[in-house]
Motif scaffolding. Structure first.
Motif, short mmCIF file in Angstrom:
data_model
loop_
_atom_site.label_atom_id
_atom_site.label_comp_id
_atom_site.label_asym_id
_atom_site.label_seq_id
_atom_site.Cartn_x
_atom_site.Cartn_y
_atom_site.Cartn_z
N HIS A 65 0.78 -0.98 0.14
CA HIS A 65 -0.06 0.02 0.03
C HIS A 65 0.99 1.07 0.12
O HIS A 65 0.36 2.51 -0.27
CB HIS A 65 -0.76 -0.75 0.65
CG HIS A 65 -1.67 -0.58 1.27
ND1 HIS A 65 -2.90 -1.44 0.18
CD2 HIS A 65 -2.15 -2.17 1.63
CE1 HIS A 65 -3.23 -2.08 0.98
NE2 HIS A 65 -2.64 -3.23 1.20
N PHE A 90 -5.76 -1.94 -5.91
CA PHE A 90 -4.89 -2.14 -5.28
C PHE A 90 -2.79 -2.27 -5.94
O PHE A 90 -2.08 -1.85 -4.85
CB PHE A 90 -4.37 -3.54 -4.74
CG PHE A 90 -3.69 -4.78 -3.77
CD1 PHE A 90 -3.75 -4.37 -2.71
CD2 PHE A 90 -2.16 -5.32 -4.80
CE1 PHE A 90 -2.43 -5.28 -2.61
CE2 PHE A 90 -1.58 -6.15 -3.63
CZ PHE A 90 -1.93 -5.46 -2.22
N HIS A 135 -8.22 -7.57 -1.27
CA HIS A 135 -7.68 -8.97 -1.25
C HIS A 135 -8.15 -9.95 -1.58
O HIS A 135 -8.90 -11.00 -0.81
CB HIS A 135 -7.20 -8.41 0.58
CG HIS A 135 -6.85 -7.24 0.68
ND1 HIS A 135 -7.27 -6.33 0.83
CD2 HIS A 135 -4.84 -6.96 0.84
CE1 HIS A 135 -6.35 -4.68 1.44
NE2 HIS A 135 -5.59 -5.25 1.35
N HIS A 201 -6.09 -3.63 9.08
CA HIS A 201 -5.66 -2.65 7.85
C HIS A 201 -7.20 -3.73 7.36
O HIS A 201 -7.34 -5.47 7.63
CB HIS A 201 -5.28 -2.60 6.83
CG HIS A 201 -4.74 -3.39 5.29
ND1 HIS A 201 -4.46 -4.37 6.12
CD2 HIS A 201 -4.20 -2.99 4.57
CE1 HIS A 201 -3.85 -5.06 4.97
NE2 HIS A 201 -3.89 -4.30 4.46
N ALA A 203 -8.48 -6.37 5.09
CA ALA A 203 -7.70 -7.02 4.35
C ALA A 203 -9.09 -8.37 4.07
O ALA A 203 -8.68 -8.60 3.15
CB ALA A 203 -6.67 -7.01 4.49
N ASP A 277 -0.61 -9.52 2.57
CA ASP A 277 -0.18 -8.91 1.25
C ASP A 277 1.09 -9.68 0.03
O ASP A 277 1.41 -8.70 -0.59
CB ASP A 277 -0.22 -7.66 1.54
CG ASP A 277 -1.62 -6.64 1.93
OD1 ASP A 277 -3.07 -7.26 1.68
OD2 ASP A 277 -1.59 -5.08 2.36
ZN ZN Z 1 -3.53 -4.64 2.22
#
Ligand code: ZN
Length: 302
Positions: A65, A90, A135, A201, A203, A277
């Protein structure tokens, strides 16, 4: 032929043999694929095997990010035969990089294109971040969708390697289908009333939807920003209502850990790590990552 000359002939023959061998090897791995992050790199490697050379632009362990491409990444894009991005906002920067650096006509695959986007419905005054959760891969059926799209792109690009790619893809898709089943059955150990997660976060909406959890709250809407005192205060209130407060952090978010530790200390809660991630030096494949996540959820919430 004298001894010295025949030696020379033998050695030049060997050199020639190695040169031809090396050229054949180079040709077999000629297809250069560039992906934006490490999980896509793993998917391409699983399908492409030794006939692709795949590189992730965002290094393992970095936070996608807040990551930005440099001239080094532009050079990798310039050499690529295929670009693979996640999509859903993303890794939008790859579009600019493609325009400025990629050779004309080099295809780009958005692995998540066509999947339904989930929005997190807040019942609080959280600032709303548009575009929803990108995600998708944290639900295994979505990862299967990614792998199918990557397979199609590789086969379209090198049809003569189609049977090789398809055979590898089928084997990997079977492994993913088994992984999905295993996770579903493993998570049954968690009682329904504990199936609530609080994360750093946003996700985990796809993971939650697929495996029967609700993401009660997350600390920041956008992981590029640090949480405000108000964000922290709100989360403390939410967690204090839990009988056994647990908060999940993510290894790639360096700033998150400080806040999460502070929070956990304040509520006497426990901190666990979920992968979202990025892969890492110890979790090197998507399958390992999802196995880790399932085990962690069971351990934390059982
Ligand atoms: Zn993320």
């Amino acid at each position: 032929m004298n001894k010295r000359l025949s030696g020379f002939v033998l050695i030049s023959g060997l050199v020639l043999f190695y040169l031809v061998g090396a050229v054949a090897c180079v040709q077999a791995t000629e297809l250069k694929v560039v992906t934006t992050f490490s999980i896509l790199e793993d998917f391409v490697r699983q399908v492409g095997g030794e006939r692709v050379e795949v590189r992730s632009l965002i290094p393992v362990g970095a936070d996608p990010h807040s990551w930005e491409p440099t001239p080094k990444e532009a050079r990798l894009v310039a050499q690529a035969d295929l670009l693979v991005a996640n999509g859903g906002g993303f890794d939008q920067w790859l579009v600019d990089l493609q325009k400025s650096a990629a050779r004309p006509g080099v295809p780009m695959v958005y692995a998540s294109q066509g999947l339904l986007v989930l929005e997190h419905d807040h019942d609080n005054d959280h600032e709303h971040h548009h575009g929803g959760d990108p995600h998708f891969w944290l639900s295994v059926p979505n990862a299967i969708y990614y792998v199918e799209r990557i397979t199609d792109a590789l086969v379209a690009l090198v049809p003569e390697d189609g049977p090789y790619f398809l055979a590898r893809s089928q084997a990997y898709l079977a492994e993913l289908a088994q992984l999905d089943k295993d996770i579903l059955s493993q998570l049954q150990q968690i009682p329904p009333e504990n199936r609530v997660i609080v994360t750093y976060h946003n996700a985990f909406s796809y993971l939650a939807e697929r495996y029967g959890f609700s993401v009660m709250e997350f600390l920041v809407e956008n992981p590029e920003a640090e949480p405000s005192p108000r964000d922290l205060g709100r989360l403390v209130q939410v967690l204090k209502q839990q009988p056994n407060p647990v908060i999940f952090t993510e290894p790639q978010l360096n700033i998150s850990n400080r806040y999460v530790q502070t929070l956990a200390a304040e509520i006497q809660g426990k901190v666990y790590v979920l992968y979202s991630d990025s892969l890492s030096s110890t979790i090197t494949t998507y399958v390992e990552m999802m196995e880790h996540n399932a085990q962690t959820l069971v351990e934390a919430l059982r």
